[in-house]
Design an enzyme around this catalytic site. Sequence first.
Site, short mmCIF file in Angstrom:
data_model
loop_
_atom_site.label_atom_id
_atom_site.label_comp_id
_atom_site.label_asym_id
_atom_site.label_seq_id
_atom_site.Cartn_x
_atom_site.Cartn_y
_atom_site.Cartn_z
CG HIS A 70 -0.31 -0.03 2.53
ND1 HIS A 70 0.20 1.10 3.13
CD2 HIS A 70 -0.10 -1.04 3.41
CE1 HIS A 70 0.70 0.78 4.32
NE2 HIS A 70 0.54 -0.52 4.51
CB CYS A 86 1.59 -3.64 5.23
SG CYS A 86 0.00 -4.37 5.65
#
Length: 111
Positions: A70, A86
């Site tokens: 992301h 992440c």
Amino acid sequence: MTLWIDVSVTKRELTLYDASEVIKRYPIAVGKMLTPTPTGNYMIVNKEENPGGPYGDMWMGLSKPHYGIHGTDNPASIGTEASLGCIRMYNEDAVELAYSVPLGTNVYIHK
């Protein structure tokens, strides 16, 4: 085209490949020591533009639940161990990558 993504946690680099040819390399941030980025083979299973929160302009969810690639609202974190596992990218890079790869793209994450 056979697009796939290689993520080197150690180099803090994401590389987009077409078969064995490098298309582009991107700097990334990875998980902190206590919340490391999981290694293994995954796939991109969903995408969401402007997901809100700390995820910047784009979210690409991985087949490992709760993990994804992301954007970020903290660009200074790129190149560091900063996330809860992440893979963070600059917003413009995350958007570019999301538009380059289809759902089902393989993501290989390794040390």
